[in-house]
Scaffold this motif. Structure first.
Motif, PDB file in Angstrom:
ATOM      1  N   MET A  54       4.819 -17.251 -19.765  1.00  0.00           N
ATOM      2  CA  MET A  54       5.704 -16.539 -20.708  1.00  0.00           C
ATOM      3  C   MET A  54       7.162 -16.892 -20.462  1.00  0.00           C
ATOM      4  SD  MET A  54       5.963 -14.370 -23.236  1.00  0.00           S
ATOM      5  CE  MET A  54       4.364 -13.591 -23.326  1.00  0.00           C
ATOM      6  N   LYS A  55       7.502 -16.904 -19.122  1.00  0.00           N
ATOM      7  CA  LYS A  55       8.874 -17.243 -18.747  1.00  0.00           C
ATOM      8  C   LYS A  55       9.205 -18.650 -19.244  1.00  0.00           C
ATOM      9  CE  LYS A  55      11.876 -17.389 -14.706  1.00  0.00           C
ATOM     10  NZ  LYS A  55      11.883 -17.411 -13.247  1.00  0.00           N
ATOM     11  N   ILE A 105       9.657 -18.789 -23.130  1.00  0.00           N
ATOM     12  CA  ILE A 105      10.981 -18.329 -23.541  1.00  0.00           C
ATOM     13  C   ILE A 105      12.002 -19.430 -23.264  1.00  0.00           C
ATOM     14  CG2 ILE A 105      12.833 -16.670 -23.006  1.00  0.00           C
ATOM     15  CD1 ILE A 105      10.643 -14.539 -22.638  1.00  0.00           C
ATOM     16  N   VAL A 123      11.662 -22.269 -25.836  1.00  0.00           N
ATOM     17  CA  VAL A 123      12.216 -21.916 -27.153  1.00  0.00           C
ATOM     18  C   VAL A 123      13.751 -22.002 -27.103  1.00  0.00           C
ATOM     19  CG1 VAL A 123      12.459 -20.083 -28.886  1.00  0.00           C
ATOM     20  CG2 VAL A 123      10.253 -20.474 -27.822  1.00  0.00           C
ATOM     21  N   MET A 124      14.322 -21.534 -25.986  1.00  0.00           N
ATOM     22  CA  MET A 124      15.782 -21.588 -25.836  1.00  0.00           C
ATOM     23  C   MET A 124      16.277 -23.030 -25.834  1.00  0.00           C
ATOM     24  SD  MET A 124      16.628 -18.677 -23.039  1.00  0.00           S
ATOM     25  CE  MET A 124      16.929 -16.981 -23.528  1.00  0.00           C
ATOM     26  N   LYS A 164      14.755 -25.646 -27.077  1.00  0.00           N
ATOM     27  CA  LYS A 164      14.494 -26.224 -28.396  1.00  0.00           C
ATOM     28  C   LYS A 164      15.610 -25.822 -29.365  1.00  0.00           C
ATOM     29  CE  LYS A 164      10.671 -26.882 -31.591  1.00  0.00           C
ATOM     30  NZ  LYS A 164      11.015 -26.115 -32.773  1.00  0.00           N
ATOM     31  N   THR A 165      16.099 -24.595 -29.196  1.00  0.00           N
ATOM     32  CA  THR A 165      17.181 -24.112 -30.062  1.00  0.00           C
ATOM     33  C   THR A 165      18.452 -24.933 -29.805  1.00  0.00           C
ATOM     34  OG1 THR A 165      16.192 -21.926 -29.920  1.00  0.00           O
ATOM     35  CG2 THR A 165      18.425 -22.024 -30.769  1.00  0.00           C
ATOM     36  N   TYR A 166      18.717 -25.211 -28.535  1.00  0.00           N
ATOM     37  CA  TYR A 166      19.898 -26.033 -28.203  1.00  0.00           C
ATOM     38  C   TYR A 166      19.707 -27.478 -28.657  1.00  0.00           C
ATOM     39  CZ  TYR A 166      22.157 -22.394 -25.441  1.00  0.00           C
ATOM     40  OH  TYR A 166      22.792 -21.245 -25.048  1.00  0.00           O
ATOM     41  N   TYR A 196      18.666 -28.551 -31.274  1.00  0.00           N
ATOM     42  CA  TYR A 196      19.008 -28.705 -32.698  1.00  0.00           C
ATOM     43  C   TYR A 196      20.304 -29.499 -32.859  1.00  0.00           C
ATOM     44  CZ  TYR A 196      19.636 -27.317 -37.589  1.00  0.00           C
ATOM     45  OH  TYR A 196      19.795 -27.324 -38.959  1.00  0.00           O
ATOM     46  N   VAL A 217      19.477 -33.053 -33.498  1.00  0.00           N
ATOM     47  CA  VAL A 217      18.419 -33.299 -34.490  1.00  0.00           C
ATOM     48  C   VAL A 217      18.741 -34.420 -35.480  1.00  0.00           C
ATOM     49  CG1 VAL A 217      19.122 -31.590 -36.249  1.00  0.00           C
ATOM     50  CG2 VAL A 217      16.716 -32.060 -35.886  1.00  0.00           C
ATOM     51  N   GLY A 268      19.201 -25.895 -42.041  1.00  0.00           N
ATOM     52  CA  GLY A 268      19.645 -24.561 -41.665  1.00  0.00           C
ATOM     53  C   GLY A 268      20.865 -24.525 -40.762  1.00  0.00           C
ATOM     54  N   VAL A 276      23.246 -22.839 -37.772  1.00  0.00           N
ATOM     55  CA  VAL A 276      23.208 -22.096 -36.510  1.00  0.00           C
ATOM     56  C   VAL A 276      24.576 -22.192 -35.829  1.00  0.00           C
ATOM     57  CG1 VAL A 276      22.289 -24.041 -35.147  1.00  0.00           C
ATOM     58  CG2 VAL A 276      21.914 -21.736 -34.364  1.00  0.00           C
ATOM     59  N   ALA A 277      25.018 -21.076 -35.268  1.00  0.00           N
ATOM     60  CA  ALA A 277      26.255 -21.083 -34.477  1.00  0.00           C
ATOM     61  C   ALA A 277      25.872 -20.683 -33.065  1.00  0.00           C
ATOM     62  CB  ALA A 277      27.256 -20.105 -35.057  1.00  0.00           C
ATOM     63  N   TYR A 278      26.237 -21.506 -32.102  1.00  0.00           N
ATOM     64  CA  TYR A 278      25.860 -21.218 -30.716  1.00  0.00           C
ATOM     65  C   TYR A 278      26.792 -20.208 -30.067  1.00  0.00           C
ATOM     66  CZ  TYR A 278      22.717 -25.130 -31.218  1.00  0.00           C
ATOM     67  OH  TYR A 278      21.715 -25.945 -31.653  1.00  0.00           O
ATOM     68  N   GLN A 279      26.268 -19.541 -29.062  1.00  0.00           N
ATOM     69  CA  GLN A 279      27.069 -18.581 -28.285  1.00  0.00           C
ATOM     70  C   GLN A 279      28.162 -19.345 -27.549  1.00  0.00           C
ATOM     71  OE1 GLN A 279      26.987 -15.381 -27.951  1.00  0.00           O
ATOM     72  NE2 GLN A 279      24.960 -14.658 -28.477  1.00  0.00           N
TER      73      GLN A 279
END
Lengths: 210, 105
Positions: free
Chosen positions: A1-2, A5, A8-9, A11-13, A15, A18, A85, A87-90
């Protein structure tokens, strides 16, 4: 699970990579450095122009990052966000920013030491081969961290080109320019191929309707 | 695993624990904001499914949904609230603890 998570994090970065524009920007940076080094060597300027050009090189970096930020924003807004799509990163926290700067600084010093002293003087290895090796390792790390598979092709190509160029019988300075240009070209080709594939695979709603 | 640990497992935030919502919350925790298209692409969910999960998270106060027009086209922007971030961090910590116990057995 760890791990899920974490994946997914990451994979989001990922982008950010891409559409291949980031690769092309990296390529342009190396290409710019190679061109400025070539010009500095070619012009054989006397004082104070040699000093001015020596100061201009770090300024080229600053200008690059400024233009890079603007250009990336424009490209992402006009091409990427319309297709796959927005996305704005933190923004990075202060502690994280300092940590990144320290890691970057240490890596820079280590690379410079390897290329200028440890490699040629202690290990008796061609400095440009070490530079190519360091770049390949960084590329592999980026590929692993972000899960970008094309970097596993870019990395050996970088190393292979550095190996080939360092085996050629040419002036040391010319070799460093050639390696920088070759690494830059590798990134540009990788980015361009990714960009074309991205445009073909992802169309805007207007393009789909047409 | 002790009785207390088992109770921990039943007390995880079910709103986040659902697989699709876990993916959505993980993405939104990582970013400042993201639009519907991006979330759909990254999560692999259908429009209807994603919409339904987002509504549930919004109802719980975990995310905010903002609709705007960008060049005459509607855009749905989602961002995680402070409550959502706290809930996600709690869920992650809780689950990590449980995993540690499982791996320790």
């Amino acid at each position: 699970m760890k791990n899920t998570i974490g994946q997914v994090m990451r994979k989001t970065y990922a982008y950010w990579w891409v559409d291949g524009t980031m690769d092309m920007a990296m390529g342009l940076l190396f290409g710019g450095l190679a061109a400025s080094n070539y010009l500095m060597g070619k012009l054989q300027l006397s004082e104070p122009w040699d000093l001015i050009l020596a100061i201009a090189e770090p300024l080229l970096f600053v200008l690059f990052w400024f233009l890079y930020g603007r250009l990336m924003k424009w490209i992402k807004e006009h091409i990427t966000y319309r297709r796959t799509g927005y996305v704005a990163y933190q923004p990075k926290k202060k502690k994280k920013r300092i940590q990144s700067a320290v890691i970057g600084g240490v890596m820079g010093i280590f690379t410079a030491l390897m290329v200028t002293y440890i490699g040629p003087e202690v290990l008796k290895i061609e400095p440009m081969l070490i530079a190519g090796c360091v770049m390949a390792v960084i590329t592999l790390y980026l590929g692993y961290w972000y899960g970008v598979n094309r970097f596993f092709i870019v990395a050996p190509v970088e190393f292979g080109l550095a190996l080939w160029i360092s085996s050629l019988s040419m002036d040391g300075e010319l070799k460093s320019i050639a390696v920088m240009a070759a690494i830059g070209a590798t990134w540009i080709i990788s980015g361009l191929a990714t960009f074309i594939l991205y445009l073909l695979r992802n169309r805007t709603s207007e393009e789909q309707e047409a | 695993m002790s009785e207390v640990d088992l109770r921990d497992l039943t007390e995880v935030d079910r709103l986040i624990h659902e697989p699709a919502r876990l993916v959505i919350t993980t993405i939104l925790y990582t970013v400042k904001e993201a639009d519907f298209t991006f979330l759909q692409r990254e999560s692999g969910l259908t429009k209807g499914n994603l919409s339904s999960h987002l509504s549930k998270l919004e109802e719980a106060g975990y995310i905010t949904i903002r609709k705007q027009f960008l060049e005459k086209k509607p855009q749905t922007l989602c961002a995680m609230t402070k409550t959502g971030r706290k809930a996600f961090e709690d869920y992650r910590d809780q689950f990590n603890q449980i995993m540690k116990h499982i791996n320790g057995v």
